[in-house]
Structures are given as C-alpha cells and as structure tokens.
Design a protein around this motif. Structure first.
Motif, PDB file in Angstrom:
ATOM      1  N   SER A   1       0.171  18.252  23.053  1.00 38.51           N
ATOM      2  CA  SER A   1      -0.550  19.454  23.465  1.00 38.51           C
ATOM      3  C   SER A   1      -1.006  20.231  22.236  1.00 38.51           C
ATOM      4  CB  SER A   1       0.365  20.360  24.293  1.00 38.51           C
ATOM      5  OG  SER A   1       0.869  19.668  25.398  1.00 38.51           O
ATOM      6  N   ALA A   2      -2.206  20.785  22.337  1.00 37.14           N
ATOM      7  CA  ALA A   2      -2.704  21.600  21.235  1.00 37.14           C
ATOM      8  C   ALA A   2      -1.833  22.838  21.105  1.00 37.14           C
ATOM      9  CB  ALA A   2      -4.161  21.989  21.487  1.00 37.14           C
ATOM     10  N   ALA A   3      -1.583  23.246  19.884  1.00 42.54           N
ATOM     11  CA  ALA A   3      -0.757  24.415  19.642  1.00 42.54           C
ATOM     12  C   ALA A   3      -1.306  25.160  18.430  1.00 42.54           C
ATOM     13  CB  ALA A   3       0.690  23.999  19.379  1.00 42.54           C
ATOM     14  N   GLU A   4      -1.271  26.472  18.479  1.00 46.14           N
ATOM     15  CA  GLU A   4      -1.666  27.295  17.344  1.00 46.14           C
ATOM     16  C   GLU A   4      -0.477  27.422  16.407  1.00 46.14           C
ATOM     17  OE1 GLU A   4      -4.466  29.119  16.248  1.00 46.14           O
ATOM     18  OE2 GLU A   4      -5.508  27.807  17.647  1.00 46.14           O
ATOM     19  N   LEU A   5      -0.683  27.039  15.168  1.00 43.49           N
ATOM     20  CA  LEU A   5       0.399  27.098  14.200  1.00 43.49           C
ATOM     21  C   LEU A   5      -0.055  27.875  12.969  1.00 43.49           C
ATOM     22  CD1 LEU A   5       1.656  23.406  14.342  1.00 43.49           C
ATOM     23  CD2 LEU A   5       2.619  25.384  15.507  1.00 43.49           C
ATOM     24  N   THR A   6       0.901  28.488  12.309  1.00 41.92           N
ATOM     25  CA  THR A   6       0.618  29.196  11.069  1.00 41.92           C
ATOM     26  C   THR A   6       0.471  28.178   9.941  1.00 41.92           C
ATOM     27  OG1 THR A   6       2.934  29.406  10.450  1.00 41.92           O
ATOM     28  CG2 THR A   6       2.016  31.154  11.869  1.00 41.92           C
ATOM     29  N   GLU A   7      -0.057  28.637   8.816  1.00 41.28           N
ATOM     30  CA  GLU A   7      -0.175  27.767   7.637  1.00 41.28           C
ATOM     31  C   GLU A   7       1.192  27.246   7.209  1.00 41.28           C
ATOM     32  OE1 GLU A   7      -2.737  26.391   5.889  1.00 41.28           O
ATOM     33  OE2 GLU A   7      -3.921  27.143   7.562  1.00 41.28           O
ATOM     34  N   GLU A   8       2.199  28.095   7.279  1.00 40.53           N
ATOM     35  CA  GLU A   8       3.557  27.690   6.896  1.00 40.53           C
ATOM     36  C   GLU A   8       4.070  26.583   7.811  1.00 40.53           C
ATOM     37  OE1 GLU A   8       7.508  30.064   7.431  1.00 40.53           O
ATOM     38  OE2 GLU A   8       6.634  30.652   5.495  1.00 40.53           O
ATOM     39  N   GLN A   9       3.822  26.738   9.086  1.00 43.58           N
ATOM     40  CA  GLN A   9       4.253  25.711  10.045  1.00 43.58           C
ATOM     41  C   GLN A   9       3.502  24.397   9.818  1.00 43.58           C
ATOM     42  OE1 GLN A   9       3.408  28.177  13.459  1.00 43.58           O
ATOM     43  NE2 GLN A   9       5.587  28.373  13.946  1.00 43.58           N
ATOM     44  N   LEU A  10       2.203  24.492   9.529  1.00 43.22           N
ATOM     45  CA  LEU A  10       1.415  23.289   9.254  1.00 43.22           C
ATOM     46  C   LEU A  10       1.913  22.577   8.004  1.00 43.22           C
ATOM     47  CD1 LEU A  10      -2.200  24.480  10.086  1.00 43.22           C
ATOM     48  CD2 LEU A  10      -0.852  22.743  11.285  1.00 43.22           C
ATOM     49  N   GLU A  11       2.244  23.347   6.981  1.00 40.00           N
ATOM     50  CA  GLU A  11       2.781  22.753   5.749  1.00 40.00           C
ATOM     51  C   GLU A  11       4.103  22.048   6.029  1.00 40.00           C
ATOM     52  OE1 GLU A  11       2.971  25.560   2.517  1.00 40.00           O
ATOM     53  OE2 GLU A  11       0.862  26.120   2.821  1.00 40.00           O
ATOM     54  N   PHE A  12       4.943  22.651   6.851  1.00 46.26           N
ATOM     55  CA  PHE A  12       6.212  22.028   7.205  1.00 46.26           C
ATOM     56  C   PHE A  12       5.967  20.710   7.946  1.00 46.26           C
ATOM     57  CE2 PHE A  12       9.553  21.321  10.403  1.00 46.26           C
ATOM     58  CZ  PHE A  12      10.616  21.104   9.552  1.00 46.26           C
ATOM     59  N   LEU A  13       5.066  20.732   8.930  1.00 45.24           N
ATOM     60  CA  LEU A  13       4.745  19.507   9.673  1.00 45.24           C
ATOM     61  C   LEU A  13       4.193  18.436   8.747  1.00 45.24           C
ATOM     62  CD1 LEU A  13       3.168  20.751  13.010  1.00 45.24           C
ATOM     63  CD2 LEU A  13       5.263  19.427  12.730  1.00 45.24           C
ATOM     64  N   ASP A  14       3.277  18.814   7.875  1.00 42.77           N
ATOM     65  CA  ASP A  14       2.724  17.846   6.920  1.00 42.77           C
ATOM     66  C   ASP A  14       3.836  17.232   6.073  1.00 42.77           C
ATOM     67  OD1 ASP A  14       0.124  18.156   7.798  1.00 42.77           O
ATOM     68  OD2 ASP A  14      -0.436  19.558   6.194  1.00 42.77           O
ATOM     69  N   SER A  15       4.797  18.047   5.687  1.00 42.26           N
ATOM     70  CA  SER A  15       5.897  17.527   4.871  1.00 42.26           C
ATOM     71  C   SER A  15       6.753  16.536   5.664  1.00 42.26           C
ATOM     72  CB  SER A  15       6.766  18.664   4.321  1.00 42.26           C
ATOM     73  OG  SER A  15       7.573  19.238   5.335  1.00 42.26           O
ATOM     74  N   MET A  16       6.890  16.756   6.964  1.00 43.58           N
ATOM     75  CA  MET A  16       7.642  15.820   7.803  1.00 43.58           C
ATOM     76  C   MET A  16       6.933  14.469   7.871  1.00 43.58           C
ATOM     77  SD  MET A  16      10.348  17.427   8.699  1.00 43.58           S
ATOM     78  CE  MET A  16      11.018  16.540  10.089  1.00 43.58           C
ATOM     79  N   PHE A  17       5.622  14.490   8.031  1.00 44.98           N
ATOM     80  CA  PHE A  17       4.862  13.249   8.074  1.00 44.98           C
ATOM     81  C   PHE A  17       4.910  12.534   6.730  1.00 44.98           C
ATOM     82  CE2 PHE A  17       2.719  15.806  11.475  1.00 44.98           C
ATOM     83  CZ  PHE A  17       3.298  15.124  12.530  1.00 44.98           C
ATOM     84  N   ASP A  18       4.888  13.319   5.639  1.00 44.55           N
ATOM     85  CA  ASP A  18       5.023  12.718   4.307  1.00 44.55           C
ATOM     86  C   ASP A  18       6.388  12.055   4.134  1.00 44.55           C
ATOM     87  OD1 ASP A  18       2.463  13.445   3.533  1.00 44.55           O
ATOM     88  OD2 ASP A  18       3.116  15.272   2.488  1.00 44.55           O
ATOM     89  N   LEU A  19       7.431  12.685   4.655  1.00 45.24           N
ATOM     90  CA  LEU A  19       8.767  12.087   4.574  1.00 45.24           C
ATOM     91  C   LEU A  19       8.807  10.745   5.294  1.00 45.24           C
ATOM     92  CD1 LEU A  19      11.065  15.218   5.193  1.00 45.24           C
ATOM     93  CD2 LEU A  19      10.655  14.031   3.010  1.00 45.24           C
ATOM     94  N   ALA A  20       8.152  10.659   6.441  1.00 47.14           N
ATOM     95  CA  ALA A  20       8.100   9.398   7.191  1.00 47.14           C
ATOM     96  C   ALA A  20       7.320   8.344   6.411  1.00 47.14           C
ATOM     97  CB  ALA A  20       7.482   9.619   8.574  1.00 47.14           C
ATOM     98  N   ARG A  21       6.187   8.734   5.831  1.00 43.14           N
ATOM     99  CA  ARG A  21       5.378   7.791   5.047  1.00 43.14           C
ATOM    100  C   ARG A  21       6.155   7.263   3.845  1.00 43.14           C
ATOM    101  NH1 ARG A  21       1.634  11.898   5.791  1.00 43.14           N
ATOM    102  NH2 ARG A  21       0.021  11.340   7.277  1.00 43.14           N
ATOM    103  N   GLN A  22       6.913   8.135   3.222  1.00 43.76           N
ATOM    104  CA  GLN A  22       7.630   7.786   1.996  1.00 43.76           C
ATOM    105  C   GLN A  22       9.003   7.172   2.260  1.00 43.76           C
ATOM    106  OE1 GLN A  22       7.591  11.609   0.129  1.00 43.76           O
ATOM    107  NE2 GLN A  22       5.373  11.610  -0.088  1.00 43.76           N
ATOM    108  N   GLY A  23       9.432   7.175   3.517  1.00 43.41           N
ATOM    109  CA  GLY A  23      10.735   6.597   3.846  1.00 43.41           C
ATOM    110  C   GLY A  23      11.904   7.459   3.408  1.00 43.41           C
ATOM    111  N   GLU A  24      11.694   8.752   3.325  1.00 46.46           N
ATOM    112  CA  GLU A  24      12.751   9.686   2.918  1.00 46.46           C
ATOM    113  C   GLU A  24      13.679   9.925   4.110  1.00 46.46           C
ATOM    114  OE1 GLU A  24      13.351  10.779  -0.079  1.00 46.46           O
ATOM    115  OE2 GLU A  24      11.554   9.927  -1.008  1.00 46.46           O
TER     116      GLU A  24
END
Length: 139
Positions: free
Chosen positions: A10-33
């Motif tokens: 579902s679409a959700a309105e997120l703050t820049e801080e929340q978006l940065e956190f989500l991006d970091s989660m996806f990066d962790l998955a990509r990097q195998g952290e």
C-alpha cells in the motif's frame, strides 16, 4: 515527504528520515548484512517489506546470493511467492543467477516455479539453464 510502499504494497506517506531508514534496510539485504538486518526484523520490522519496485528483502537477498540471509528471512515469514513489479520472484532471481543452494531453499519453503511473468521456469528455459530446470522439476 515521498510515496513508497509498506509490507502490504500500500502507498504510504513517509518522511525523508523514514525513507532513508527503508533504503538502508534494502541495502542491508543487498549486501547480505544478516546480523544487522535480522536484529531489526526480530525487533518488529516486517520481514516481507518491499521497495517501490516491489523488490522484497527476500528478492534482494536471493538475487545477490546471500544463502544464509535467504533462509533466515524465510524462517521469519518472508513470502517466497512475492512477485515484484517486473514479474520476478526470489526464485526466478536465484535461477537466473544459477544459485542452486538458494533455489533449493526457496523450493523447500514453497516457492512456485511457475509464478510471475518472468517465472523461474521461464527464466531457465529462456537462458537454456538445464541444470536449474532440472532442479525446478524435482519433487
């Protein structure tokens, strides 16, 4: 603020801080952290979260060859049959990468080889990946 997608798509309105956190989660998955990512999931972050392209943490981990992380995400409820916006699943990604171990783990978790516009079966056939095709056909 910007639009992104939550674990249900579902679409959700997120703050820049929340978006940065989500991006970091996806990066962790990509990097195998695994340690960092699983610690956050164990604290309540949804294991089946996907980005704005529909790529789940599981799809990213599978595509990038992180076997242990794939198994851990599956154990924490990640959906092995989630399809991204391009019609790909974690299984089609592992077949494309010719990763037999991840493919086997996803199949054990109930991944459907025929699911998605770019299904695992279609990928194996398109690229002539006979060993992967045989793996998909095993009972």
């Amino acid at each position: 603020m910007s639009d992104t997608y939550d674990q249900t798509g579902s679409a959700a309105e997120l703050t820049e801080e929340q978006l940065e956190f989500l991006d970091s989660m996806f990066d962790l998955a990509r990097q195998g952290e695994q340690q960092q990512l699983l610690a956050l999931i164990d604290q309540g972050f949804p294991a089946d979260t996907a980005n704005d392209k529909g790529d789940s943490l599981l799809i990213l981990a599978a595509y990038n060859g992180h076997t242990s992380l794939v198994r851990s995400l599956l154990a924490r409820g990640a959906d092995p049959n989630r399809v991204n916006d391009r019609g790909q699943t974690a299984l089609s990604c592992s077949v494309f990468k010719q990763d037999e171990e991840i493919t086997a783990a996803l199949l054990e978790a109930g991944a459907n080889p025929a699911l998605g516009a770019q299904s695992a079966v279609a990928v194996a056939d398109m690229f002539g990946l006979q060993q992967m095709r045989r793996l998909l056909q095993q009972p």
